[in-house]
Design an enzyme around this catalytic site. Structure first.
Site, PDB file in Angstrom:
ATOM      1  N   TYR A   8     -15.530 -23.526   2.633  1.00 11.38           N
ATOM      2  CA  TYR A   8     -14.263 -23.898   1.842  1.00 11.38           C
ATOM      3  C   TYR A   8     -14.128 -24.987   0.854  1.00 11.38           C
ATOM      4  O   TYR A   8     -15.058 -25.879   0.985  1.00 11.38           O
ATOM      5  CB  TYR A   8     -12.968 -23.763   2.840  1.00 11.38           C
ATOM      6  CG  TYR A   8     -11.729 -23.422   2.174  1.00 11.38           C
ATOM      7  CD1 TYR A   8     -11.483 -22.196   1.362  1.00 11.38           C
ATOM      8  CD2 TYR A   8     -10.456 -24.291   2.414  1.00 11.38           C
ATOM      9  CE1 TYR A   8     -10.270 -22.068   0.915  1.00 11.38           C
ATOM     10  CE2 TYR A   8      -9.369 -24.080   1.833  1.00 11.38           C
ATOM     11  CZ  TYR A   8      -9.294 -22.885   1.037  1.00 11.38           C
ATOM     12  OH  TYR A   8      -7.870 -22.765   0.564  1.00 11.38           O
ATOM     13  N   ARG A  14      -6.644 -22.134   3.015  1.00 15.44           N
ATOM     14  CA  ARG A  14      -6.721 -20.970   3.820  1.00 15.44           C
ATOM     15  C   ARG A  14      -7.964 -20.855   4.889  1.00 15.44           C
ATOM     16  O   ARG A  14      -8.096 -19.880   5.697  1.00 15.44           O
ATOM     17  CB  ARG A  14      -7.240 -19.616   2.692  1.00 15.44           C
ATOM     18  CG  ARG A  14      -5.798 -19.363   1.794  1.00 15.44           C
ATOM     19  CD  ARG A  14      -5.956 -18.119   1.220  1.00 15.44           C
ATOM     20  NE  ARG A  14      -5.723 -16.947   2.067  1.00 15.44           N
ATOM     21  CZ  ARG A  14      -4.548 -16.575   2.461  1.00 15.44           C
ATOM     22  NH1 ARG A  14      -3.303 -17.120   1.936  1.00 15.44           N
ATOM     23  NH2 ARG A  14      -4.530 -15.405   3.006  1.00 15.44           N
ATOM     24  N   TRP A 104      -0.134 -21.355  -6.108  1.00 14.57           N
ATOM     25  CA  TRP A 104      -0.842 -22.656  -5.406  1.00 14.57           C
ATOM     26  C   TRP A 104      -1.632 -23.274  -6.741  1.00 14.57           C
ATOM     27  O   TRP A 104      -1.877 -24.338  -6.672  1.00 14.57           O
ATOM     28  CB  TRP A 104      -1.812 -22.279  -4.203  1.00 14.57           C
ATOM     29  CG  TRP A 104      -0.817 -21.784  -3.117  1.00 14.57           C
ATOM     30  CD1 TRP A 104      -0.491 -20.576  -2.701  1.00 14.57           C
ATOM     31  CD2 TRP A 104       0.008 -22.722  -2.201  1.00 14.57           C
ATOM     32  NE1 TRP A 104       0.276 -20.503  -1.716  1.00 14.57           N
ATOM     33  CE2 TRP A 104       0.512 -21.897  -1.418  1.00 14.57           C
ATOM     34  CE3 TRP A 104       0.055 -24.050  -2.466  1.00 14.57           C
ATOM     35  CZ2 TRP A 104       1.329 -22.370  -0.409  1.00 14.57           C
ATOM     36  CZ3 TRP A 104       0.918 -24.421  -1.223  1.00 14.57           C
ATOM     37  CH2 TRP A 104       1.584 -23.795  -0.375  1.00 14.57           C
TER      38      TRP A 104
END
Length: 199
Positions: A8, A14, A104
């Protein structure tokens, strides 16, 4: 023991729910964080072109909640019965539906701020009221022990409270739940050592 690699950006975002589940289970994993500048050249190599991904012995799992659900089952915090598992999934999905309302990725700061303020002021109270009613006087959201739904509440509310610190002031039971999650020794240790990031 399987080999795990979580990929990530250098954010909570997330992937943080999976990091909580790894911390809680004590399973070793590679927390591979990439810089945003490197993403364009990495993206074509990622199935479905989105992060996070979880590799389990080389098998790639995409979709953050599918990854987390798998890890929750492995860690024994998916729910103790099929009904509890469904309820935990439902709470996670309810919180996630709310989190996906936020823009976002919006680059225009004025547009972003206006949208965030609107969601936090006009839509968040309904979610918090419903979660508080669901929790009631229980220790945990589902069943008699912690589940990944409690973890997801803590992960998401941490981000929400960084945007609006007084957001949950009217819901002391939800704040107490957050405190209970963060008091779990493995979670407390992870929060202490994790890289600092804005979200």
């Amino acid at each position: 023991m399987p080999q795990y690699k979580l990929t990530y950006f250098n954010l909570r975002g997330r992937a943080e729910i999976s990091r909580y589940l790894f911390a809680y289970s004590g399973k070793a994993y590679e927390d591979h964080r990439i810089e945003a500048a490197d993403w364009p050249k990495i993206k074509p190599t990622i199935p479905f072109g989105k992060l996070p991904i979880l590799e389990v012995d080389g098998v790639i799992i995409h979709q953050s909640l599918a990854m987390a659900r798998y890890l929750a089952r492995e860690a024994g915090v998916a729910g103790q019965t099929p009904v509890e598992q469904a309820l935990a999934d439902a709470i996670v999905d309810t919180i996630d539906d709310f989190m996906t309302l936020f823009p976002w990725a919006e680059k225009n700061q004025d547009v972003r701020k206006k949208a965030f303020d609107d969601i936090l002021t006009n839509k968040a109270p309904e979610l918090l009221k419903d979660l508080d009613t669901f929790l009631g006087d229980k220790q945990w959201l589902v069943g008699n022990s912690v589940t990944w739904a409690d973890f997801y509440w803590d992960v998401c509310s941490t981000t929400l409270l960084s945007c609006k610190p007084d957001l949950a002031d009217k819901y002391p039971r939800l704040l107490a739940l957050k405190d209970r999650v963060q008091a779990l020794p493995a979670i407390a240790a992870w929060i202490q050592k994790r890289p600092k990031s804005v979200m």
